[in-house]
Design a protein around this motif. Structure first.
Motif, PDB file in Angstrom:
ATOM      1  N   GLN A  43       0.851  -1.181   0.000  1.00 11.67           N
ATOM      2  CA  GLN A  43       0.000   0.000   0.000  1.00 11.67           C
ATOM      3  C   GLN A  43       0.893   1.239   0.000  1.00 11.67           C
ATOM      4  O   GLN A  43       2.031   1.192   0.469  1.00 11.67           O
ATOM      5  N   PRO A  44       0.406   2.347  -0.553  1.00  7.53           N
ATOM      6  CA  PRO A  44       1.229   3.569  -0.581  1.00  7.53           C
ATOM      7  C   PRO A  44       1.542   4.066   0.819  1.00  7.53           C
ATOM      8  O   PRO A  44       0.783   3.844   1.775  1.00  7.53           O
ATOM      9  N   LEU A  45       2.677   4.738   0.939  1.00 10.13           N
ATOM     10  CA  LEU A  45       3.056   5.352   2.208  1.00 10.13           C
ATOM     11  C   LEU A  45       2.294   6.653   2.411  1.00 10.13           C
ATOM     12  O   LEU A  45       1.990   7.365   1.446  1.00 10.13           O
ATOM     13  N   ASP A  46       1.988   6.954   3.652  1.00  7.90           N
ATOM     14  CA  ASP A  46       1.499   8.290   4.010  1.00  7.90           C
ATOM     15  C   ASP A  46       2.753   9.125   4.249  1.00  7.90           C
ATOM     16  O   ASP A  46       3.371   9.057   5.310  1.00  7.90           O
ATOM     17  N   GLU A  47       3.139   9.892   3.246  1.00  4.79           N
ATOM     18  CA  GLU A  47       4.426  10.580   3.299  1.00  4.79           C
ATOM     19  C   GLU A  47       4.513  11.609   4.416  1.00  4.79           C
ATOM     20  O   GLU A  47       5.607  11.975   4.859  1.00  4.79           O
ATOM     21  N   SER A  48       3.381  12.090   4.896  1.00  9.92           N
ATOM     22  CA  SER A  48       3.395  13.072   5.984  1.00  9.92           C
ATOM     23  C   SER A  48       3.853  12.455   7.296  1.00  9.92           C
ATOM     24  O   SER A  48       4.205  13.173   8.236  1.00  9.92           O
ATOM     25  N   LYS A  49       3.873  11.123   7.371  1.00  7.56           N
ATOM     26  CA  LYS A  49       4.264  10.449   8.616  1.00  7.56           C
ATOM     27  C   LYS A  49       5.732  10.019   8.610  1.00  7.56           C
ATOM     28  O   LYS A  49       6.199   9.414   9.570  1.00  7.56           O
ATOM     29  N   VAL A  50       6.432  10.313   7.528  1.00  8.21           N
ATOM     30  CA  VAL A  50       7.842   9.925   7.416  1.00  8.21           C
ATOM     31  C   VAL A  50       8.736  11.140   7.611  1.00  8.21           C
ATOM     32  O   VAL A  50       8.512  12.193   7.011  1.00  8.21           O
ATOM     33  N   ASN A  51       9.756  10.985   8.427  1.00 13.47           N
ATOM     34  CA  ASN A  51      10.715  12.071   8.644  1.00 13.47           C
ATOM     35  C   ASN A  51      11.755  12.057   7.536  1.00 13.47           C
ATOM     36  O   ASN A  51      12.865  11.546   7.690  1.00 13.47           O
ATOM     37  N   TRP A  52      11.407  12.638   6.400  1.00 14.43           N
ATOM     38  CA  TRP A  52      12.308  12.633   5.254  1.00 14.43           C
ATOM     39  C   TRP A  52      13.583  13.433   5.503  1.00 14.43           C
ATOM     40  O   TRP A  52      14.589  13.245   4.807  1.00 14.43           O
ATOM     41  N   ASP A  53      13.588  14.294   6.503  1.00 16.44           N
ATOM     42  CA  ASP A  53      14.810  15.030   6.848  1.00 16.44           C
ATOM     43  C   ASP A  53      15.923  14.084   7.293  1.00 16.44           C
ATOM     44  O   ASP A  53      17.092  14.451   7.261  1.00 16.44           O
ATOM     45  N   GLY A  54      15.556  12.868   7.726  1.00 13.48           N
ATOM     46  CA  GLY A  54      16.564  11.917   8.180  1.00 13.48           C
ATOM     47  C   GLY A  54      17.134  11.061   7.070  1.00 13.48           C
ATOM     48  O   GLY A  54      18.082  10.307   7.293  1.00 13.48           O
ATOM     49  N   CYS A  55      16.571  11.168   5.868  1.00 12.21           N
ATOM     50  CA  CYS A  55      17.037  10.361   4.731  1.00 12.21           C
ATOM     51  C   CYS A  55      17.772  11.252   3.733  1.00 12.21           C
ATOM     52  O   CYS A  55      17.342  12.377   3.461  1.00 12.21           O
ATOM     53  N   ILE A  56      18.840  10.755   3.187  1.00 15.01           N
ATOM     54  CA  ILE A  56      19.623  11.513   2.226  1.00 15.01           C
ATOM     55  C   ILE A  56      18.777  11.828   0.999  1.00 15.01           C
ATOM     56  O   ILE A  56      18.131  10.953   0.420  1.00 15.01           O
ATOM     57  N   GLN A  57      18.773  13.087   0.609  1.00 19.86           N
ATOM     58  CA  GLN A  57      17.896  13.550  -0.462  1.00 19.86           C
ATOM     59  C   GLN A  57      18.127  12.822  -1.786  1.00 19.86           C
ATOM     60  O   GLN A  57      17.177  12.539  -2.516  1.00 19.86           O
ATOM     61  N   SER A  58      19.367  12.516  -2.105  1.00 23.29           N
ATOM     62  CA  SER A  58      19.636  11.851  -3.373  1.00 23.29           C
ATOM     63  C   SER A  58      18.996  10.475  -3.446  1.00 23.29           C
ATOM     64  O   SER A  58      18.648   9.998  -4.531  1.00 23.29           O
ATOM     65  N   ALA A  59      18.826   9.812  -2.288  1.00 21.68           N
ATOM     66  CA  ALA A  59      18.155   8.514  -2.271  1.00 21.68           C
ATOM     67  C   ALA A  59      16.660   8.682  -2.502  1.00 21.68           C
ATOM     68  O   ALA A  59      16.027   7.880  -3.194  1.00 21.68           O
ATOM     69  N   ILE A  60      16.082   9.725  -1.916  1.00 18.02           N
ATOM     70  CA  ILE A  60      14.656   9.988  -2.105  1.00 18.02           C
ATOM     71  C   ILE A  60      14.376  10.304  -3.567  1.00 18.02           C
ATOM     72  O   ILE A  60      13.493   9.711  -4.201  1.00 18.02           O
ATOM     73  N   THR A  61      15.142  11.227  -4.123  1.00 21.28           N
ATOM     74  CA  THR A  61      14.937  11.634  -5.514  1.00 21.28           C
ATOM     75  C   THR A  61      15.314  10.520  -6.479  1.00 21.28           C
ATOM     76  O   THR A  61      14.606  10.264  -7.458  1.00 21.28           O
ATOM     77  N   GLY A  62      16.428   9.854  -6.211  1.00 17.79           N
ATOM     78  CA  GLY A  62      16.911   8.820  -7.108  1.00 17.79           C
ATOM     79  C   GLY A  62      16.007   7.608  -7.192  1.00 17.79           C
ATOM     80  O   GLY A  62      16.082   6.845  -8.155  1.00 17.79           O
ATOM     81  N   SER A  63      15.148   7.400  -6.204  1.00 17.37           N
ATOM     82  CA  SER A  63      14.256   6.236  -6.212  1.00 17.37           C
ATOM     83  C   SER A  63      12.978   6.475  -6.999  1.00 17.37           C
ATOM     84  O   SER A  63      12.220   5.542  -7.257  1.00 17.37           O
ATOM     85  N   VAL A  64      12.721   7.725  -7.399  1.00 17.72           N
ATOM     86  CA  VAL A  64      11.464   8.068  -8.067  1.00 17.72           C
ATOM     87  C   VAL A  64      11.283   7.282  -9.354  1.00 17.72           C
ATOM     88  O   VAL A  64      10.292   6.561  -9.533  1.00 17.72           O
ATOM     89  N   ASP A  65      12.223   7.378 -10.271  1.00 26.67           N
ATOM     90  CA  ASP A  65      12.087   6.744 -11.579  1.00 26.67           C
ATOM     91  C   ASP A  65      12.588   5.310 -11.613  1.00 26.67           C
ATOM     92  O   ASP A  65      12.554   4.666 -12.661  1.00 26.67           O
TER      93      ASP A  65
END
Length: 390
Positions: free
Chosen positions: A122-144
């Protein structure tokens, strides 16, 4: 860029970010924000009120007793870890239960579309994830690469690693720049080689492509079944011709380590964590990226369709996105965490392993696994079975 602004981007900007996702970008982003980390208030805001338990379905060797104890001490939540050796096994089990029985699973990003197609996530509720703790390049790089499907994010990146060449430095010495997937088939190593079926075929394909012996570019195998079969027919012929050199095939981490530890292998195509674990034991096993590029993958936490402990699952993700826990994970598994600031807590031994494995331009030449759609996985397994039974 605001690390919470991680919705799918478009056009050249997204593609550029995805293609540039390497350990170097991870370390750069991590170092820049380690001091300013502010995950604490976000982490475990509701955990003590929630308590209860969490059921995690993850790769064997990934989660330690130390991690489970730390999570419970900080959240009051008891995490139950069930390991699997192959994500095909994990998908089959979740498919059989309609995605029930576990709360979190840890697939590679390229296989997420297959899990979603089988309706076990099921999709994640992104508002409940502390994305500040994850490296941005991993977040962006996983999109495509499969982490976001139809505008919905299914994966919170957790770690990345590679599959390349593990070798006994005394019996099969290799050097960066000349080391190749073809090095496995040196007659001097006959009967002492180990590899995994389906990814071993990819390694052979990249070796053949570099030598101009593959009908089509290897990456095109993932786009068209006709092209895939043309390439794999050629790959299979070469693989079978060299199969007498193989002492043992591995299918999971324990088997890969045993190939070197007890089965007499001196060289093989393995995960980086395999070599890291053997090196920590004091064995003369080293790990090197081949000149064709190490096979690179990204993994993450995904919420199962039948998750019963949803809030606790988000607590786990946010607990993981702290530097100390990320370092704990890397120290235990041998894989590279996406938790921001973790490198400041890594041992000198871990840093040396990384430096030895990826010298020179190795990080720029990583070969990232493309999305593996259901048709490709089915055909891939067909060729693997033909190889194993030959």
């Amino acid at each position: 860029m605001d690390t919470k602004s991680h919705a799918p981007t478009s056009g050249a900007k997204t593609m550029s970010a995805a293609k540039s996702f390497t350990r170097r970008t991870l370390l750069k982003a991590s170092a820049a924000s380690a001091v300013a980390l502010a995950a604490g208030p976000f982490l475990m805001r509701r955990s003590w009120a929630q308590s209860g338990e969490l059921k995690i379905f993850s790769w064997a060797g990934y989660i330690s007793d130390e991690m489970l104890a730390d999570f419970e001490s900080k959240t009051g939540i008891r995490a139950i870890y069930t390991p699997y050796g192959d994500q095909g096994e994990a998908l089959n089990q979740l498919r059989a239960t309609g995605g029930a029985g576990f709360d979190l699973v840890q697939p590679t990003v390229d296989r997420v579309p297959e899990f979603v197609a089988e309706q076990v996530l099921q999709p994640l509720d992104e508002s409940k994830v502390n994305w500040d703790g994850c490296i941005q390049s991993a977040i962006t790089g996983s999109v495509d690469r499969g982490g976001v499907i139809d505008g919905k994010r299914y994966l919170a990146p957790s770690d990345w690693g590679t599959e390349a060449i593990a070798y006994d430095m005394n019996q099969a010495p290799l050097e960066y720049g000349t080391a190749s997937y073809g090095s496995l088939w040196n007659p001097d190593y006959a009967g002492k080689v180990t590899l995994r079926g389906h990814s071993g075929l990819v390694g052979i394909g990249l070796w053949m492509e570099a030598d101009g012996k593959l009908p089509h570019p290897m990456l095109d195998s993932f786009k068209s079944e006709e092209v895939m079969r043309a390439n794999y027919d050629a790959i299979l012929e070469t693989a079978i011709a060299n199969k007498p050199s193989v002492a043992t095939m591995w299918a999971n981490e324990n088997e890969a380590q045993a190939a070197f530890r007890t089965n007499g292998c001196i060289i093989g195509q393995t995960w980086d964590g395999t070599a890291a674990s053997l090196r920590k034991e004091g064995l003369p096993i080293r790990y090197i990226a081949p000149k064709e590029g190490a096979l690179a993958w990204l993994e993450g936490f995904a919420l199962t369709a039948g998750a019963e402990n949803v809030e606790q699952a988000y607590e786990w993700i946010n607990w993981y996105y702290t530097p100390e826990v990320g370092a704990m994970y890397t120290a235990h598994s041998g894989y590279n965490t996406t938790s921001k600031g973790a490198e400041q807590f890594l041992s000198e031994e871990a840093r040396q392993f990384f430096a030895d494995a990826y010298p020179g331009d190795a990080l720029d030449k990583l070969w990232w696994w493309p999305i593996q759609e259901s048709w490709f996985v089915a055909a891939r397994n067909e060729y693997q079975d033909r190889y194993l039974s030959a």
